[in-house]
Design an enzyme around this catalytic site. Structure first.
Site, mmCIF file in Angstrom:
data_model
loop_
_atom_site.group_PDB
_atom_site.id
_atom_site.type_symbol
_atom_site.label_atom_id
_atom_site.label_comp_id
_atom_site.label_asym_id
_atom_site.label_seq_id
_atom_site.Cartn_x
_atom_site.Cartn_y
_atom_site.Cartn_z
ATOM 1 N N ASP A 156 2.282 5.722 -6.061
ATOM 2 C CA ASP A 156 2.139 4.561 -5.180
ATOM 3 C C ASP A 156 2.594 4.824 -3.815
ATOM 4 O O ASP A 156 3.713 5.139 -3.564
ATOM 5 C CB ASP A 156 2.774 3.378 -5.849
ATOM 6 C CG ASP A 156 2.333 2.107 -5.032
ATOM 7 O OD1 ASP A 156 1.865 2.041 -3.836
ATOM 8 O OD2 ASP A 156 2.686 0.778 -5.451
ATOM 9 N N SER A 176 3.061 -6.866 -5.145
ATOM 10 C CA SER A 176 3.491 -6.437 -3.594
ATOM 11 C C SER A 176 4.286 -7.297 -3.203
ATOM 12 O O SER A 176 5.335 -7.581 -3.602
ATOM 13 C CB SER A 176 2.207 -6.064 -2.928
ATOM 14 O OG SER A 176 2.303 -5.159 -1.805
ATOM 15 N N HIS A 231 -1.429 1.083 -5.501
ATOM 16 C CA HIS A 231 -0.925 -0.128 -5.576
ATOM 17 C C HIS A 231 -1.397 -1.326 -6.061
ATOM 18 O O HIS A 231 -0.544 -2.416 -5.932
ATOM 19 C CB HIS A 231 -0.620 -0.190 -3.779
ATOM 20 C CG HIS A 231 0.702 -1.299 -3.463
ATOM 21 N ND1 HIS A 231 1.671 -1.095 -3.907
ATOM 22 C CD2 HIS A 231 0.595 -2.362 -2.571
ATOM 23 C CE1 HIS A 231 2.638 -2.110 -3.475
ATOM 24 N NE2 HIS A 231 1.733 -2.759 -2.730
#
Length: 267
Positions: free
Chosen positions: A217, A95, A245
């Site tokens: 996502d 991320s 995610h």
């Protein structure tokens, strides 16, 4: 300062293998990699850590000034690498840590020799000619809700971020991770994350790079993965058959296979 203690550094795996550093995302800690570590540890030295303010790091070392930009988190990465005297390590960033990894590799190119970007996003907010997934109003509402009631925000958002509603235990785990973070620290990290724009930083990448995106996502849609891939010459883009995610938890076998194949290609 003892960096290893400050960042709760853990070293495991094969000491003779190439070093892989695993960097967690917002609201998480190194435990998020527990299904990845066994796959890597046989042939690689594995380094895990918690950003200052996360997990079992030394919370007293947190500084709002330092961590108000992604550069502060990149400094954590560089300082951990320097403390262990790492050379040519592979940084796997999840991320927001995917972009932190880009900054760290630019700041200390001798330390980081390759990048794996798991569900990356250089900008979460939509812009002209760019779809990040959130409007400016979305981001404002998200941050206002987080600051008004962090625990409530965590309980509502974590399952959406994780996806996989048919596996509620995954959403519950991310909720618990979010809720374990100090709300004041989470507020700073969230603003740093969701207001960042690191698109220009992608141009600095000069190392082999793997971009891993999920088929679905809500945080980093497919357009973002395509943008990152196109912005980094020679990068490899893999779309995992995964939802949410956090594919290292929701689809660990596919994630690990993609990472191991990339690592093998570096030899």
């Amino acid at each position: 300062m003892d960096i290893a203690r400050r960042n709760n550094v853990t070293v495991t795996g094969n000491p003779r293998g190439r070093t892989v550093v695993l960097a967690h995302g917002f609201g998480c800690d190194q435990n998020m990699w527990r299904l990845t570590v066994p796959a890597l540890a046989r042939d690689h030295r594995v380094v895990l850590f918690d950003y200052v303010g996360s997990g079992r790091s030394e919370l007293s070392a947190f500084s709002e000034d330092r961590y108000a930009s992604l550069d502060g988190y990149a400094r954590d990465v560089v300082e951990v690498c320097a403390e262990l005297d790492l050379r040519d390590a592979v940084l796997v960033g999840h991320s927001v840590s995917a972009m932190v990894g880009v900054l760290a590799a630019d700041a200390a190119p001798e330390r980081i020799g390759a990048l794996v970007m798991v569900a990356p996003s250089p900008r979460y907010m939509d812009d002209e000619g760019y779809r990040g997934g959130f409007s400016a109003e979305d981001i404002d509402e998200l941050l206002a809700s987080l600051e008004a009631n962090y625990l409530g925000w965590s309980s509502a958002m974590a399952p959406l971020i994780m996806g996989n509603p048919e596996r509620p235990e995954l959403g519950a785990e991310l909720t618990n991770s979010f809720c374990a973070t100090d709300p004041d620290i989470a507020r700073v990290f969230a603003r740093t994350t969701f207001l960042s724009d690191s698109r220009d930083d992608l141009r600095t990448v000069r190392v082999p790079t793997l971009v891993l995106e999920c088929a679905q996502d809500v945080i980093a849609p497919r357009e973002v993965g395509a943008f990152v891939h196109q912005a980094i010459p020679g990068s490899r883009l893999i779309t995992l058959n995964a939802t949410g995610h956090c594919p290292q938890l929701s689809a660990p076998e596919a994630t690990n296979e993609a990472v191991l194949d990339f690592l093998a290609s570096l030899r």
